[in-house]
Design a protein around this motif. Structure first.
Motif, mmCIF file in Angstrom:
data_model
loop_
_atom_site.group_PDB
_atom_site.id
_atom_site.type_symbol
_atom_site.label_atom_id
_atom_site.label_comp_id
_atom_site.label_asym_id
_atom_site.label_seq_id
_atom_site.Cartn_x
_atom_site.Cartn_y
_atom_site.Cartn_z
ATOM 1 N N MET A 47 0.839 -1.209 0.000
ATOM 2 C CA MET A 47 0.000 0.000 0.000
ATOM 3 C C MET A 47 0.876 1.261 0.000
ATOM 4 O O MET A 47 0.578 2.224 -0.704
ATOM 5 C CB MET A 47 -0.932 0.012 1.212
ATOM 6 C CG MET A 47 -2.007 -1.033 1.167
ATOM 7 S SD MET A 47 -3.233 -0.720 -0.070
ATOM 8 C CE MET A 47 -4.264 0.418 0.792
ATOM 9 N N VAL A 50 2.432 1.651 -3.492
ATOM 10 C CA VAL A 50 1.440 2.146 -4.454
ATOM 11 C C VAL A 50 1.163 3.624 -4.215
ATOM 12 O O VAL A 50 1.047 4.411 -5.156
ATOM 13 C CB VAL A 50 0.145 1.306 -4.372
ATOM 14 C CG1 VAL A 50 -0.990 1.965 -5.124
ATOM 15 C CG2 VAL A 50 0.392 -0.093 -4.924
ATOM 16 N N LYS A 51 1.074 4.014 -2.940
ATOM 17 C CA LYS A 51 0.801 5.423 -2.615
ATOM 18 C C LYS A 51 1.881 6.347 -3.168
ATOM 19 O O LYS A 51 1.587 7.435 -3.650
ATOM 20 C CB LYS A 51 0.686 5.594 -1.099
ATOM 21 C CG LYS A 51 0.424 7.018 -0.661
ATOM 22 C CD LYS A 51 0.302 7.070 0.835
ATOM 23 C CE LYS A 51 0.272 8.380 1.460
ATOM 24 N NZ LYS A 51 -0.316 9.493 1.117
ATOM 25 N N THR A 56 2.110 -0.093 -9.722
ATOM 26 C CA THR A 56 0.685 0.016 -10.011
ATOM 27 C C THR A 56 0.167 -1.379 -10.340
ATOM 28 O O THR A 56 0.926 -2.251 -10.771
ATOM 29 C CB THR A 56 0.388 0.955 -11.197
ATOM 30 O OG1 THR A 56 1.070 0.477 -12.351
ATOM 31 C CG2 THR A 56 0.806 2.380 -10.903
ATOM 32 N N PRO A 58 -2.706 -2.492 -12.684
ATOM 33 C CA PRO A 58 -3.769 -2.108 -13.619
ATOM 34 C C PRO A 58 -4.993 -3.020 -13.566
ATOM 35 O O PRO A 58 -6.117 -2.555 -13.687
ATOM 36 C CB PRO A 58 -3.096 -2.204 -14.989
ATOM 37 C CG PRO A 58 -1.634 -2.118 -14.717
ATOM 38 C CD PRO A 58 -1.434 -2.714 -13.361
ATOM 39 N N ARG A 60 -7.072 -5.524 -11.158
ATOM 40 C CA ARG A 60 -7.211 -5.931 -9.758
ATOM 41 C C ARG A 60 -8.547 -6.632 -9.554
ATOM 42 O O ARG A 60 -9.487 -6.435 -10.308
ATOM 43 C CB ARG A 60 -7.161 -4.704 -8.843
ATOM 44 C CG ARG A 60 -5.905 -3.898 -8.958
ATOM 45 C CD ARG A 60 -5.897 -2.719 -8.011
ATOM 46 N NE ARG A 60 -6.985 -1.786 -8.155
ATOM 47 C CZ ARG A 60 -7.019 -0.789 -9.024
ATOM 48 N NH1 ARG A 60 -6.020 -0.620 -9.863
ATOM 49 N NH2 ARG A 60 -8.043 0.032 -9.069
ATOM 50 N N PRO A 63 -11.215 -3.376 -7.668
ATOM 51 C CA PRO A 63 -10.690 -2.066 -8.061
ATOM 52 C C PRO A 63 -11.264 -0.890 -7.274
ATOM 53 O O PRO A 63 -10.604 0.125 -7.119
ATOM 54 C CB PRO A 63 -11.047 -1.962 -9.542
ATOM 55 C CG PRO A 63 -12.117 -2.952 -9.765
ATOM 56 C CD PRO A 63 -11.943 -4.019 -8.743
ATOM 57 N N LYS A 64 -12.483 -1.015 -6.765
ATOM 58 C CA LYS A 64 -13.067 0.088 -5.997
ATOM 59 C C LYS A 64 -12.646 0.067 -4.534
ATOM 60 O O LYS A 64 -12.732 1.071 -3.851
ATOM 61 C CB LYS A 64 -14.587 0.056 -6.100
ATOM 62 C CG LYS A 64 -15.074 0.379 -7.495
ATOM 63 C CD LYS A 64 -16.565 0.450 -7.542
ATOM 64 C CE LYS A 64 -17.000 0.795 -8.963
ATOM 65 N NZ LYS A 64 -18.446 0.840 -9.096
ATOM 66 N N SER A 66 -9.493 -1.255 -3.285
ATOM 67 C CA SER A 66 -8.069 -1.100 -3.018
ATOM 68 C C SER A 66 -7.307 -0.958 -4.327
ATOM 69 O O SER A 66 -7.746 -1.426 -5.373
ATOM 70 C CB SER A 66 -7.570 -2.328 -2.257
ATOM 71 O OG SER A 66 -6.189 -2.269 -2.076
ATOM 72 N N ASP A 67 -6.156 -0.335 -4.241
ATOM 73 C CA ASP A 67 -5.279 -0.192 -5.398
ATOM 74 C C ASP A 67 -4.265 -1.332 -5.483
ATOM 75 O O ASP A 67 -3.345 -1.278 -6.283
ATOM 76 C CB ASP A 67 -4.529 1.135 -5.327
ATOM 77 C CG ASP A 67 -5.441 2.320 -5.527
ATOM 78 O OD1 ASP A 67 -6.487 2.151 -6.182
ATOM 79 O OD2 ASP A 67 -5.114 3.413 -5.016
ATOM 80 N N VAL A 68 -4.417 -2.354 -4.642
ATOM 81 C CA VAL A 68 -3.463 -3.445 -4.547
ATOM 82 C C VAL A 68 -4.096 -4.726 -5.074
ATOM 83 O O VAL A 68 -5.282 -4.968 -4.902
ATOM 84 C CB VAL A 68 -3.018 -3.620 -3.075
ATOM 85 C CG1 VAL A 68 -2.113 -4.817 -2.913
ATOM 86 C CG2 VAL A 68 -2.328 -2.371 -2.578
#
Length: 163
Positions: A47, A50-51, A56, A58, A60, A63-64, A66-68
């Motif tokens: 996390m 990514v922050k 990244t 692309p 996942r 997707p809504k 977490s970005d991981v």
């Protein structure tokens, strides 16, 4: 079916099969005890990466939320850590270091293959050697924690003095 979805399904199926077939019953407690701290550390670490735009993901699963990528960070890496811990040689510092380096090198290779041939992981300001160092530190911290946790006599009482 896309290549990314196929890779995720393969990770889940192989992970389940590996737990059932290759973790002995008497070692399951130790495997899970190394699995959960590795999940925590890996999740927070990724996390942060990514922050700050180092990685990244692309494609996942959520997707809504977490970005991981859930599968790699929450299943694949901790499962490899569990296998590393339960099959680690008990003697010889050099042998243990070579075993750790081999496990981490294999995991870094798998991670790079996934990054190069799929859209699951994309390195922006990151490279394979940072992945290797990252896994080395995570596996080392988890190993030290589990060795402490399973140290003989720490969480047990002598039956003669217990009432």
């Amino acid at each position: 079916m896309t290549l990314e979805l196929l890779v995720l399904i393969i990770i889940w199926v192989l992970g389940f099969i590996a737990v059932v077939l290759f973790i002995p019953r008497h070692k399951r407690r130790e495997a899970f005890m190394s699995f959960f701290p590795c999940q925590s550390i890996t999740w927070v670490n990724t996390m942060i990466q990514v922050k700050y735009g180092l990685l990244t993901f692309p494609v996942r699963e959520f997707p809504k939320a977490s970005d991981v990528l859930f599968t790699s960070e929450y299943i694949m890496y901790p499962l490899m850590c569990a296998f590393y811990y339960i099959y680690e040689p008990k003697s010889g510092k050099l042998l243990r270091f070579v075993y750790l380096a081999g496990c981490i090198s294999f995991l870094t290779l798998v991670d790079n293959v996934i990054a190069n041939y799929t859209d699951l992981i994309h390195y922006t300001k990151y490279s394979w050697y940072w992945t290797w160092i990252n896994f080395f530190l995570i596996f080392l911290v988890v190993n030290v924690f589990c060795k402490w946790f399973f140290k003989p006599g720490v969480f047990t009482q002598d039956r003669r003095t217990a009432r």
